[in-house]
Design a protein around this motif. Structure first.
Motif, mmCIF file in Angstrom:
data_model
loop_
_atom_site.group_PDB
_atom_site.id
_atom_site.type_symbol
_atom_site.label_atom_id
_atom_site.label_comp_id
_atom_site.label_asym_id
_atom_site.label_seq_id
_atom_site.Cartn_x
_atom_site.Cartn_y
_atom_site.Cartn_z
ATOM 1 N N UNK A 151 0.605 -6.413 -10.440
ATOM 2 C CA UNK A 151 0.511 -5.871 -9.094
ATOM 3 C C UNK A 151 1.470 -6.601 -8.188
ATOM 4 N N UNK A 152 2.324 -5.640 -7.513
ATOM 5 C CA UNK A 152 3.334 -6.173 -6.569
ATOM 6 C C UNK A 152 3.006 -5.942 -5.056
ATOM 7 N N UNK A 153 2.555 -4.667 -5.090
ATOM 8 C CA UNK A 153 2.302 -4.414 -3.371
ATOM 9 C C UNK A 153 0.870 -3.635 -3.517
ATOM 10 N N UNK A 154 0.209 -3.638 -2.443
ATOM 11 C CA UNK A 154 -1.060 -3.024 -2.268
ATOM 12 C C UNK A 154 -1.207 -2.247 -0.899
ATOM 13 N N UNK A 207 -2.783 -9.954 -3.597
ATOM 14 C CA UNK A 207 -1.683 -8.896 -3.716
ATOM 15 C C UNK A 207 -0.262 -9.769 -3.167
ATOM 16 N N UNK A 208 0.847 -9.783 -3.592
ATOM 17 C CA UNK A 208 1.728 -10.431 -2.780
ATOM 18 C C UNK A 208 2.298 -9.824 -1.477
ATOM 19 N N UNK A 226 9.868 0.198 -9.943
ATOM 20 C CA UNK A 226 8.568 0.091 -9.375
ATOM 21 C C UNK A 226 7.650 1.497 -9.824
ATOM 22 N N UNK A 227 6.383 1.383 -10.035
ATOM 23 C CA UNK A 227 5.581 2.464 -10.246
ATOM 24 C C UNK A 227 4.492 2.378 -9.341
ATOM 25 N N UNK A 228 4.180 3.722 -8.874
ATOM 26 C CA UNK A 228 2.943 3.642 -7.793
ATOM 27 C C UNK A 228 1.747 4.192 -8.167
ATOM 28 N N UNK A 229 0.584 3.667 -8.357
ATOM 29 C CA UNK A 229 -0.726 4.137 -8.502
ATOM 30 C C UNK A 229 -1.574 4.452 -7.489
ATOM 31 N N UNK A 234 2.566 -0.844 -7.759
ATOM 32 C CA UNK A 234 2.116 -0.965 -6.415
ATOM 33 C C UNK A 234 0.797 0.276 -6.388
ATOM 34 N N UNK A 235 -0.014 -0.373 -5.770
ATOM 35 C CA UNK A 235 -1.499 0.343 -5.740
ATOM 36 C C UNK A 235 -1.627 1.034 -4.348
ATOM 37 N N UNK A 236 -1.930 2.174 -4.140
ATOM 38 C CA UNK A 236 -2.254 2.974 -2.905
ATOM 39 C C UNK A 236 -3.589 3.393 -2.942
#
Lengths: 271, 302
Positions: free
Chosen positions: A127-130, A205-206, A28-31, A105-107
């Motif tokens: 997009x998996x996680x927000x 987002x899930x 997973x990557x995080x933006x 995932x976006x933060x």
């Protein structure tokens, strides 16, 4: 840590990619999505530290500047929320390509959280996680907060402050065209004014993590609005208000560690 | 205008962005600009001012680099054991080395606000430093400063109200109260500061010596002070007065913008600052080009 320009070569965006430094890279990557203006100046250090920690935990991380902000192309007068939503999608795709992973995932912090929520409604497949950290829920209230902070800061910083024109009304009655050193051009101002609960409630987002430094009335309304949506929404209330637009915050080295820990732990739960 | 990433320094730990003019953006003067950190704010500068300045300079034909000192912004900490002050000078010299190699420029203007101005001054022993743009540099108040400040207070109807408000805020544990006894954060008078930066003002003779080094190379220096610093400097001639015993009267361009605050928060203040620096730079570059030509004629500097 690798700084680079990406996106449209005529109007490039500036980003810094942090490769995983853990032995086992995660899939997973995080933006990290910046807030606006003076809050983005403060967020730089917070995001730098967060990116380092996430990369040590095995995540691929990208932090970047929207068009007309930071080192990205564009004059401040071109700032636009609509453009920034596009930039989040561009950056997410860039991160996915760079990292070679399909899950991102976006933060987002403050207006960056709201921008990320708006971008999520465009439903990028990856997009998996927000994570939304103290999102701006009410645009007009946010402009009013900026107006007050601007007037208060100058009154504080100048030996002989004149009566500021922004002291003559509120964000509802005045055109707040700047705040704490940054332009708020007409397009951006209108876009911010139009932000309400509906903008955030439209997020898709899930998995969603809401970080509230303090549970304000508007965060309570957001909690109610999100309760009925499908998918998992995790709420973390920290109980200490972050004065994001305070004078002390501007040149602060202080990192809100509790919020950062909560975000990293939640992201680490993902896989 | 073209912007490129720069990774440099002994262990390539320093991160910067080089902004270069494209053909047709005016003459290519033999000067380049190095834009420094202000406190802990990363290389875009307070209110993104370094980015705006870099692009304005490029429009006038100047190359510049904004970068982060070791351990600040996007630059990793240095492995060396130098003090913060010495490391800052080493990093600025590394930035000049990089630009010198990349752009074949041998004369540099250092631009800095507050701690950036201090670091610019500290780098003056390097022969390549040809110009200083010091925003809120050290100030050396005199009895005139104090008298004028008291007169300003008496003329200011809002001063008393603000003073009382600040005292109350301070008593309640609120934001910094920059009243009489409160420490102006990293202010030019300054021995105290907010954040991690503690400003240690050098003796006036040392400050004058730093300026002299630059001026004797044929370069120039400019200083601006704000309405956050009126306690320590409140008239443009004051810098002249304190520098006069060192033979530097009239040699440093000085402005006091009393309605502007420490970090140029208002956009109008930013615009005026950019105009002032670019105008000053164009004038300096004319002088630099002349000096370069003279040097070439005499087989000296090139």
């Amino acid at each position: 840590m690798r700084p680079f320009f990406f996106g449209d070569s005529k109007q490039p965006l500036f980003g810094i990619y942090h490769a995983p430094t853990a032995k086992a890279a995660r899939r997973t990557a995080v933006l990290l999505c910046n807030p606006f203006g003076q809050e983005a100046i403060r967020a730089h250090r917070i995001y730098r530290v967060m990116a380092d920690r996430l990369s040590r935990s095995g995540f691929h991380v990208l932090r970047f500047d929207y068009h007309a902000t930071g080192d990205s192309s564009g004059d401040c007068s071109e700032a636009s929320l609509g453009r920034w939503v596009d930039d989040v999608l561009t950056a997410s795709e860039e991160l996915s390509d760079t990292a070679g992973v399909s899950r991102v995932a976006w933060v987002g912090l403050r207006l960056g959280a709201t921008t990320a929520a708006l971008a999520s409604a465009r439903r990028p497949a990856a997009l998996s996680d927000l994570v939304l950290w103290d999102p701006v829920v009410d645009g007009l209230a946010y402009l009013e907060e900026l107006r007050r902070a601007h007037v208060a800061f100058l009154a504080e910083d100048l030996e002989f402050p004149p009566v500021h024109p922004f002291a003559a009304g509120t964000a509802e009655t005045l055109e707040i065209d700047r705040a704490l050193g940054f332009a708020i051009p007409p397009t951006l101002r209108q876009e911010i004014r139009a932000l309400d609960l509906g903008a955030l409630a439209s997020l898709r987002a899930p998995r969603v993590c809401m970080i509230a430094s303090i549970m304000t009335e508007e965060m309570g309304r957001l909690q109610t609005a999100l309760a009925s949506r499908e998918g998992q929404v995790s709420w973390k209330t920290l109980g200490a208000s972050e004065a994001w637009n305070s004078e002390q915050a501007m040149n602060s080295l202080i990192i809100p560690v509790d919020a950062m820990n909560a975000i990293i732990e939640w992201l680490e739960e993902t896989r | 205008m073209i912007e490129k990433i720069a990774l440099f320094g002994g262990s390539r730990n320093l991160v910067g962005v080089v902004t270069q003019p494209v053909a047709g953006d005016g003459p290519a003067p033999g000067l380049a600009f190095v834009l420094l950190n202000a406190g802990v704010i990363h290389h875009v500068g307070p209110n993104r001012i370094n980015v705006k300045l870099a692009r304005r300079l490029a429009d006038s034909g100047f190359t510049s680099m904004r970068f982060d000192l070791s351990g600040i912004g996007d630059s990793r900490a240095s492995q060396s054991t130098l003090s913060f002050e010495a490391q800052a000078v080493a990093d600025i010299r590394a930035a000049m080395d990089y630009l010198q190699a990349a752009c074949a420029v041998r004369r540099f203007v250092l631009v800095g606000l507050c701690s950036g101005a201090d670091n610019a001054y500290a780098t003056t022993p390097d022969e390549r430093v040809y110009g200083l743009v010091m925003l809120e540099p050290y100030a050396y108040p005199t009895w005139r400063t104090r008298m004028r400040f008291q007169a300003m207070r008496l003329r200011s109807p809002l001063w008393l109200a603000n003073y009382v408000r600040r005292r109350i805020q301070r008593a309640l544990g609120g934001a910094r109260a920059p009243g009489e006894e409160s420490p102006a954060p990293a202010g030019p008078g300054g021995e105290s500061a907010s954040g991690s930066y503690v400003r240690r003002k050098p003796p006036l003779a040392d400050f004058a010596a730093g300026l002299r080094r630059v001026l004797e190379r044929g370069g120039a220096a400019m200083a601006t002070y704000s309405g956050s610093s009126l306690r320590v400097i409140n008239h443009a001639r004051e810098l002249d007065r304190v520098l006069r015993p060192f033979g530097l009267a009239g040699r440093v361009s000085c402005r006091v913008w009393s309605e502007t605050n420490h970090t140029f928060t208002e956009l109008s203040a930013q615009g005026r600052l950019l105009d002032t620096i670019v105008t000053w730079a164009v004038e300096l570059s004319g002088r630099s080009d002349g000096a370069v030509a003279a040097g070439r004629r005499s087989g000296g500097l090139g």
